[in-house]
Design a protein around this motif. Structure first.
Motif, mmCIF file in Angstrom:
data_model
loop_
_atom_site.group_PDB
_atom_site.id
_atom_site.type_symbol
_atom_site.label_atom_id
_atom_site.label_comp_id
_atom_site.label_asym_id
_atom_site.label_seq_id
_atom_site.Cartn_x
_atom_site.Cartn_y
_atom_site.Cartn_z
ATOM 1 N N SER A 1 65.698 39.183 24.466
ATOM 2 C CA SER A 1 67.017 39.599 23.986
ATOM 3 C C SER A 1 67.877 39.946 25.204
ATOM 4 O O SER A 1 67.366 40.278 26.256
ATOM 5 N N THR A 2 69.192 39.910 25.015
ATOM 6 C CA THR A 2 70.131 40.332 26.044
ATOM 7 C C THR A 2 71.151 41.260 25.398
ATOM 8 O O THR A 2 71.165 41.445 24.182
ATOM 9 N N ASP A 3 72.033 41.820 26.232
ATOM 10 C CA ASP A 3 73.089 42.663 25.680
ATOM 11 C C ASP A 3 73.933 41.891 24.678
ATOM 12 O O ASP A 3 74.372 42.431 23.666
ATOM 13 N N ALA A 4 74.151 40.608 24.966
ATOM 14 C CA ALA A 4 75.000 39.799 24.089
ATOM 15 C C ALA A 4 74.332 39.477 22.762
ATOM 16 O O ALA A 4 75.012 39.227 21.767
ATOM 17 N N SER A 5 72.985 39.472 22.734
ATOM 18 C CA SER A 5 72.280 39.093 21.501
ATOM 19 C C SER A 5 71.679 40.283 20.760
ATOM 20 O O SER A 5 70.995 40.102 19.749
ATOM 21 N N LYS A 6 71.954 41.505 21.226
ATOM 22 C CA LYS A 6 71.323 42.672 20.607
ATOM 23 C C LYS A 6 71.804 42.925 19.180
ATOM 24 O O LYS A 6 71.114 43.582 18.396
ATOM 25 N N ALA A 7 72.965 42.364 18.834
ATOM 26 C CA ALA A 7 73.486 42.539 17.466
ATOM 27 C C ALA A 7 72.909 41.517 16.498
ATOM 28 O O ALA A 7 73.164 41.582 15.298
ATOM 29 N N THR A 8 72.125 40.570 17.013
ATOM 30 C CA THR A 8 71.568 39.519 16.172
ATOM 31 C C THR A 8 70.392 40.050 15.359
ATOM 32 O O THR A 8 69.467 40.646 15.919
ATOM 33 N N PRO A 9 70.369 39.852 14.033
ATOM 34 C CA PRO A 9 69.260 40.349 13.199
ATOM 35 C C PRO A 9 67.937 39.665 13.562
ATOM 36 O O PRO A 9 67.904 38.506 13.981
ATOM 37 N N ASP A 10 66.832 40.381 13.365
ATOM 38 C CA ASP A 10 65.510 39.832 13.654
ATOM 39 C C ASP A 10 65.235 38.565 12.849
ATOM 40 O O ASP A 10 64.551 37.661 13.319
ATOM 41 N N ALA A 11 65.780 38.509 11.645
ATOM 42 C CA ALA A 11 65.543 37.336 10.796
ATOM 43 C C ALA A 11 66.078 36.055 11.435
ATOM 44 O O ALA A 11 65.505 34.970 11.249
ATOM 45 N N VAL A 12 67.157 36.174 12.189
ATOM 46 C CA VAL A 12 67.723 35.002 12.867
ATOM 47 C C VAL A 12 66.788 34.542 13.979
ATOM 48 O O VAL A 12 66.531 33.345 14.141
ATOM 49 N N PHE A 13 66.253 35.499 14.736
ATOM 50 C CA PHE A 13 65.294 35.143 15.776
ATOM 51 C C PHE A 13 64.054 34.480 15.166
ATOM 52 O O PHE A 13 63.523 33.505 15.706
ATOM 53 N N ASP A 14 63.600 34.995 14.049
ATOM 54 C CA ASP A 14 62.420 34.416 13.382
ATOM 55 C C ASP A 14 62.694 32.984 12.936
ATOM 56 O O ASP A 14 61.830 32.107 13.066
#
Length: 253
Positions: free
Chosen positions: A194-207
């Motif tokens: 993760s990065t500062d720019a992606s910290k708002a992204t929900p875990d479900a999106v990463f999955d």
């Protein structure tokens, strides 16, 4: 020129992906100019930890005069010029699909801000680097792009349009500067975990991303940074004007 012999400017080099790039370069033995805008503490920590290898300097890369001062200061600090540039800085942006400006809300200001942060910043660093790169017959410029240009799964209109323009600039710059021994390439990533720019992204999106890639993982900043070393190393001396997508195989081409 080996990476260990290079002086590499990393814009936005004190946080997120930029920090991973700086740390990878340090491990490779390079001297690193860590540019920052607001991450002073993190940048100075790197310089304190690696005083022989790291020079931290604050500059707004969208400001031509500040970029020229940055190059002069780095030259004075190391006693020789910057050989390579990684244009990584990200201007006021977060990967948050819910908060992005929709088409009805999108303004010219949104587009201009991202264009300045991507293309104008790369223009400023490239122009500042050119005299010394031409004189030494060597230069490496690596621009950071996005796989959203090829696969705009989330329509970040401003960010993606700016990175598409940066890809075009990468290719035209490569065409003009190749005769001077200056290689210009782009590395394009997907969402990094993760990065500062992606910290708002929900875990479900990463999955979902992980399940969609051949490697079944989401690319990390460290993995992406490692790929940048290919474009800086002598092994890619005949490679220029290219866009390498580093996202675990999610997007082809």
């Amino acid at each position: 020129m080996q990476i260990s012999d290079q002086i590499v400017l990393v814009t936005g080099g004190a946080r997120g992906l930029g920090l991973a790039i700086s740390q990878t370069l340090i491990a490779e033995g390079a001297r690193v100019v860590v540019n920052y805008l607001s991450s002073q503490t993190a940048a100075e920590l790197l310089a304190t930890e690696f005083p022989q290898q790291v020079f931290a300097y604050q500059a707004d890369v969208t400001d031509k005069a500040q970029v020229e001062q940055l190059f002069a200061a780095a030259d004075a600090h190391f006693g020789t010029a910057i050989t390579s540039v990684v244009n990584n800085a990200l201007i006021h942006f977060q990967f948050n699909g819910d908060a992005r400006p929709k088409m009805e809300e999108l303004t010219a200001q949104h587009l201009q801000q991202q264009f300045d942060g991507a293309v104008v910043a790369a223009l400023n660093t490239t122009q500042a680097a050119l005299p010394k790169m031409k004189a030494q017959g060597f230069g490496r410029i690596v621009n950071i792009g996005t796989n959203l240009v090829q696969n705009p799964v989330v329509p970040y209109h401003d960010y993606t349009a700016a990175k598409a323009a940066l890809l075009a600039f990468t290719r035209t710059a490569a065409h003009e500067l190749g005769e001077f021994g200056i290689n210009v390439n782009m590395l394009s990533g997907g969402l990094l975990q993760s990065t500062d720019a992606s910290k708002a992204t929900p875990d479900a999106v990463f999955d979902l991303i992980a399940a969609s890639t051949p490697l079944r993982t989401v690319t990390t900043p460290e993995e992406f940074a490692a790929a940048i070393m290919m474009f800086l190393s002598p092994y890619s001396r005949a490679v220029t004007g290219q866009n390498l997508i580093v996202d675990g195989g999610l997007v082809k081409g």
